[in-house]
Design an enzyme around this catalytic site. Structure first.
Site, PDB file in Angstrom:
ATOM      1  N   GLY A  45       0.757  -1.217   0.032  1.00 16.42           N
ATOM      2  CA  GLY A  45       0.043  -0.014  -0.026  1.00 16.42           C
ATOM      3  C   GLY A  45       0.838   1.297   0.033  1.00 16.42           C
ATOM      4  O   GLY A  45       2.157   1.119   0.333  1.00 16.42           O
ATOM      5  N   GLN A  50       2.973   9.847   0.964  1.00 14.98           N
ATOM      6  CA  GLN A  50       4.183   9.234   0.990  1.00 14.98           C
ATOM      7  C   GLN A  50       5.131   9.560  -0.073  1.00 14.98           C
ATOM      8  O   GLN A  50       6.400   9.264  -0.086  1.00 14.98           O
ATOM      9  CB  GLN A  50       4.180   7.620   1.143  1.00 14.98           C
ATOM     10  CG  GLN A  50       3.431   7.274   2.467  1.00 14.98           C
ATOM     11  CD  GLN A  50       3.288   5.747   2.660  1.00 14.98           C
ATOM     12  OE1 GLN A  50       2.336   5.263   2.253  1.00 14.98           O
ATOM     13  NE2 GLN A  50       4.219   4.921   3.032  1.00 14.98           N
ATOM     14  N   CYS A  95       6.032   0.080   7.266  1.00 18.74           N
ATOM     15  CA  CYS A  95       5.670   1.158   6.110  1.00 18.74           C
ATOM     16  C   CYS A  95       6.938   1.458   5.371  1.00 18.74           C
ATOM     17  O   CYS A  95       7.727   1.510   6.052  1.00 18.74           O
ATOM     18  CB  CYS A  95       5.280   2.261   7.412  1.00 18.74           C
ATOM     19  SG  CYS A  95       4.641   3.555   6.331  1.00 18.74           S
ATOM     20  N   LEU A  96       6.510   1.949   4.036  1.00 17.68           N
ATOM     21  CA  LEU A  96       7.503   2.182   3.439  1.00 17.68           C
ATOM     22  C   LEU A  96       8.257   3.379   3.763  1.00 17.68           C
ATOM     23  O   LEU A  96       9.329   3.708   3.417  1.00 17.68           O
ATOM     24  CB  LEU A  96       7.201   2.366   2.048  1.00 17.68           C
ATOM     25  CG  LEU A  96       6.553   1.024   1.411  1.00 17.68           C
ATOM     26  CD1 LEU A  96       5.920   1.581  -0.066  1.00 17.68           C
ATOM     27  CD2 LEU A  96       7.558  -0.158   1.201  1.00 17.68           C
ATOM     28  N   HIS A 137      -4.472   1.562   7.646  1.00 12.94           N
ATOM     29  CA  HIS A 137      -2.952   1.875   7.812  1.00 12.94           C
ATOM     30  C   HIS A 137      -2.690   2.982   6.945  1.00 12.94           C
ATOM     31  O   HIS A 137      -2.166   4.293   6.957  1.00 12.94           O
ATOM     32  CB  HIS A 137      -1.820   0.999   7.453  1.00 12.94           C
ATOM     33  CG  HIS A 137      -0.446   1.239   7.261  1.00 12.94           C
ATOM     34  ND1 HIS A 137       0.446   0.926   8.385  1.00 12.94           N
ATOM     35  CD2 HIS A 137       0.156   2.174   6.463  1.00 12.94           C
ATOM     36  CE1 HIS A 137       1.617   1.487   7.954  1.00 12.94           C
ATOM     37  NE2 HIS A 137       1.693   2.099   6.923  1.00 12.94           N
ATOM     38  N   GLU A 138      -3.270   2.906   5.411  1.00 13.13           N
ATOM     39  CA  GLU A 138      -2.881   3.885   4.470  1.00 13.13           C
ATOM     40  C   GLU A 138      -3.882   5.075   4.811  1.00 13.13           C
ATOM     41  O   GLU A 138      -3.721   6.357   4.600  1.00 13.13           O
ATOM     42  CB  GLU A 138      -3.224   3.494   3.136  1.00 13.13           C
ATOM     43  CG  GLU A 138      -2.470   2.315   2.794  1.00 13.13           C
ATOM     44  CD  GLU A 138      -1.030   2.783   2.693  1.00 13.13           C
ATOM     45  OE1 GLU A 138      -0.482   3.834   2.695  1.00 13.13           O
ATOM     46  OE2 GLU A 138      -0.337   1.687   3.141  1.00 13.13           O
ATOM     47  N   HIS A 141      -2.180   7.594   7.129  1.00 16.90           N
ATOM     48  CA  HIS A 141      -1.415   8.442   6.491  1.00 16.90           C
ATOM     49  C   HIS A 141      -2.115   9.691   5.985  1.00 16.90           C
ATOM     50  O   HIS A 141      -1.571  10.962   6.079  1.00 16.90           O
ATOM     51  CB  HIS A 141      -0.819   7.761   5.159  1.00 16.90           C
ATOM     52  CG  HIS A 141       0.366   7.112   5.431  1.00 16.90           C
ATOM     53  ND1 HIS A 141       1.499   7.398   6.135  1.00 16.90           N
ATOM     54  CD2 HIS A 141       0.585   5.740   5.305  1.00 16.90           C
ATOM     55  CE1 HIS A 141       2.425   6.571   6.272  1.00 16.90           C
ATOM     56  NE2 HIS A 141       1.705   5.430   5.744  1.00 16.90           N
TER      57      HIS A 141
HETATM   58 ZN   LIG Z   1       2.822   3.418   5.964  1.00 13.56          ZN
END
Ligand SMILES: [Zn+2]
Length: 173
Positions: A45, A50, A95-96, A137-138, A141
């Site tokens: 995701g 991000q 998480c990226l 999660h997304e 963000h």
């Molecule tokens: Zn993340």
């Protein structure tokens, strides 16, 4: 469009993303450019913030039973709103934007989502399992919230220490 992933502790990750109002080629370019960067970094995701775009847009590609992520499973979610959420589940999230760090996080088990696709059409989605977790999660963000914000005080302290050490090692190597 060349994008790079914004990493913690970059303050841009704290921005509240704005609603998408134009479903134009700019948005399509952004979504099209987010996909390869998510796949190249082994993500499931990615939210627009991000990659430094504070827009309510995110993409998801949850691995299938074989662990594959065919492009037809790609979900593009614009302006999401959770209308129902139930149950409780714990999953080890990463998480990226917080590379190489994983922690158990508590989430709702199932949810119903209203959102728009890239053309602005209204869509509805019922999710459970990893998809439901990844959506939450997304969506965090989009509010400037990271999964590490959900850690207890002592785990957060431990994270800050480990993360700083890892960043130092990365610079030295
Ligand atoms: Zn993340």
């Amino acid at each position: 469009m060349k994008l790079t992933i914004v990493e913690y502790p970059d303050r841009r990750l704290r921005l509240k993303s704005k609603e998408v109002t134009s479903f134009n080629s700019k948005l399509h370019n952004l979504l099209d450019s987010m996909y390869p960067i998510m796949m190249d970094t082994n993500g499931i995701g990615l939210a627009a913030i991000q990659v430094a775009y504070p827009l309510k847009a995110l993409i998801l590609n949850i691995p299938d039973e074989e662990g594959e992520q065919p492009k037809e499973n790609l979900l593009e979610i614009i302006n999401p709103i959770v209308t129902l959420q139930n149950g409780e589940t714990i999953y080890q999230e990463g998480c990226l934007s917080v590379p190489k760090f994983y922690e158990d996080i508590k989430r709702f088990e199932t949810l119903t989502l209203n959102y728009q696709d890239r053309d602005g059409n209204t869509q509805m989605l019922e999710a459970d399992g990893l998809l439901a977790i990844a959506i939450q999660h997304e969506m965090d963000h989009l509010e400037g919230v990271l999964f590490i914000d959900k850690l207890s005080y002592s785990r957060r302290k431990k994270f800050e220490k480990e993360y700083k050490r890892m960043q130092k090692e990365q610079k030295n190597s």
